[in-house]
Design a protein around this motif. Sequence first.
Motif, PDB file in Angstrom:
ATOM      1  N   SER A  32     -28.308   0.581 -54.286  1.00  0.00           N
ATOM      2  CA  SER A  32     -27.124  -0.254 -54.463  1.00  0.00           C
ATOM      3  C   SER A  32     -27.476  -1.727 -54.350  1.00  0.00           C
ATOM      4  N   THR A  36     -26.471  -4.280 -57.197  1.00  0.00           N
ATOM      5  CA  THR A  36     -25.347  -5.192 -56.957  1.00  0.00           C
ATOM      6  C   THR A  36     -25.682  -6.346 -56.025  1.00  0.00           C
ATOM      7  N   PHE A  40     -23.784  -1.987 -50.213  1.00  0.00           N
ATOM      8  CA  PHE A  40     -22.553  -1.291 -50.557  1.00  0.00           C
ATOM      9  C   PHE A  40     -21.859  -2.047 -51.688  1.00  0.00           C
ATOM     10  N   LEU A  41     -20.900  -1.388 -52.310  1.00  0.00           N
ATOM     11  CA  LEU A  41     -20.055  -2.064 -53.281  1.00  0.00           C
ATOM     12  C   LEU A  41     -18.971  -2.794 -52.496  1.00  0.00           C
ATOM     13  N   ALA A 185     -20.958   5.429 -47.819  1.00  0.00           N
ATOM     14  CA  ALA A 185     -20.317   4.295 -48.489  1.00  0.00           C
ATOM     15  C   ALA A 185     -21.120   3.838 -49.694  1.00  0.00           C
ATOM     16  N   THR A 188     -20.740   6.713 -52.505  1.00  0.00           N
ATOM     17  CA  THR A 188     -19.418   6.731 -53.133  1.00  0.00           C
ATOM     18  C   THR A 188     -19.159   5.451 -53.932  1.00  0.00           C
ATOM     19  N   GLY A 189     -19.781   4.347 -53.498  1.00  0.00           N
ATOM     20  CA  GLY A 189     -19.637   3.119 -54.275  1.00  0.00           C
ATOM     21  C   GLY A 189     -20.293   3.228 -55.640  1.00  0.00           C
ATOM     22  N   TRP A 194     -15.897   3.226 -55.126  1.00  0.00           N
ATOM     23  CA  TRP A 194     -15.148   2.879 -53.920  1.00  0.00           C
ATOM     24  C   TRP A 194     -15.772   1.657 -53.261  1.00  0.00           C
ATOM     25  N   GLU A 195     -14.935   0.677 -52.955  1.00  0.00           N
ATOM     26  CA  GLU A 195     -15.410  -0.553 -52.348  1.00  0.00           C
ATOM     27  C   GLU A 195     -15.309  -0.499 -50.832  1.00  0.00           C
ATOM     28  N   VAL A 196     -16.189  -1.235 -50.179  1.00  0.00           N
ATOM     29  CA  VAL A 196     -16.132  -1.408 -48.734  1.00  0.00           C
ATOM     30  C   VAL A 196     -15.204  -2.578 -48.440  1.00  0.00           C
ATOM     31  N   PRO A 273     -10.656   6.376 -49.773  1.00  0.00           N
ATOM     32  CA  PRO A 273     -11.990   5.942 -49.309  1.00  0.00           C
ATOM     33  C   PRO A 273     -12.084   5.827 -47.797  1.00  0.00           C
TER      34      PRO A 273
END
Length: 310
Positions: A32, A36, A40-41, A185, A188-189, A194-196, A273
Motif C-alpha cells: 500500500s 499510495t 493504509f488508504l 486495514a 481492505t483498503g 475502505w479508508e482509514v 469498515p
Amino acid sequence: MMFLFNLVERRKTYFIFSGIVIGLGVLAMIFSFVRTGSPFLLGVDFRGGARFEVQFTEPVAETAVEEVFVNAGISNPSIIALRGEDLQNAWQIRTETLSPEEAQAIEDALNDIAPLVPGSTQVESVSGTVAGEVTNAAFIAVVVAGLIILVYIMVVFRQVPNPFRYGACAVAAMVHDLFVIFGVAAITGMILGWEVDALFLTAVLTVAGFSLQDTIVVFDRIRENITKRPLEKYERVVNRSILETVHRSLATQLNAMFIMVAILLFGGASIKPFIAVLFVGLLSGTYSSIFTAVPLLVAWEKNEIPFLKA
C-alpha cells in the motif's frame, strides 16, 4: 484430566502462526505504501482534503465522473466505485481541499450528468493541519496507553517474581493485535477501497483495551495460583490458569462479536469498515491473550527468548 490439553507446550506453533499473520499484514502495508505513499488508504481525517460520496439513480461511467472534477480544475482525482447491495451506482472521490462553494458547484455538476439519489451525497473536508494533529494524537494515545499499562501491571503484580515480564508480555500482546488490524486495514483498503478515518482510531483504542483486559484476567489468575501452589511447575500453573479463565474470556468476547456480525450483515455501509476492523481486533485480542501473551511469558521464564536470556 485438567492437563490433558497442555496449551503452553505448543507455544512455538502459536508464535509461528502469529508471525505469519503479522508478516502478511506488513507486506500488505508495504504494498500500500508503494502504491499510495501510505501504509493504509488514508481518509480526509488523516491526510487532509475533500471526500465526496455520491450515488446516482442510474449507471454512470467513471470517465464521466472524472470529467466533472477535471472541468472544475482538479487534476488526478482519486475515484473508487463503492461495492454493496445498497451501493448501486455509488462512487467515492477524493481531492485536495475545496471551498464550500467549489464543493457545491461540483455536486451540481454531478447531478447534471445523472440524477443523484436524494440524501445520499456526503461531502467532507479537513485541512492538512487538522489531519496532522489527528495522526499525532493517535500515535501518542497508543504509546501512553502502553506505558500506563506496563507500570500498572508492574505495581499490581509486585508480589510475584519478575513483575516487569507480565507487563511487557501484556503490552506485546496488545502490539500484536494492533499489527493485525493494521494489516486488515491495509488489505481492505487495497481490495475494497475502505479508508482509514477517525473511527479507525476509535477501533484501535477499543481493541487495545479489550486485549489488555483479557490478558490481565489470565495473568491475575496465574498470580493467584502461584501463591496457592508454590511447589507446582510453572508451566502447569500457567496451563491451569488458562483453563480456569478461558470460559469467561470467550463468553465476554463472543457476545460482542455476535452483535458485530449482525451489524456487518444488516448495518449501513458507512459503519462497516469500523465494525469489521473492530471485529477482527476483538478476535485477535481473544487469541493473543491465551496464545501470545501467556506463551510469551512462559518462554521468557524458560529463557527461550533471544537477547532476554538470564
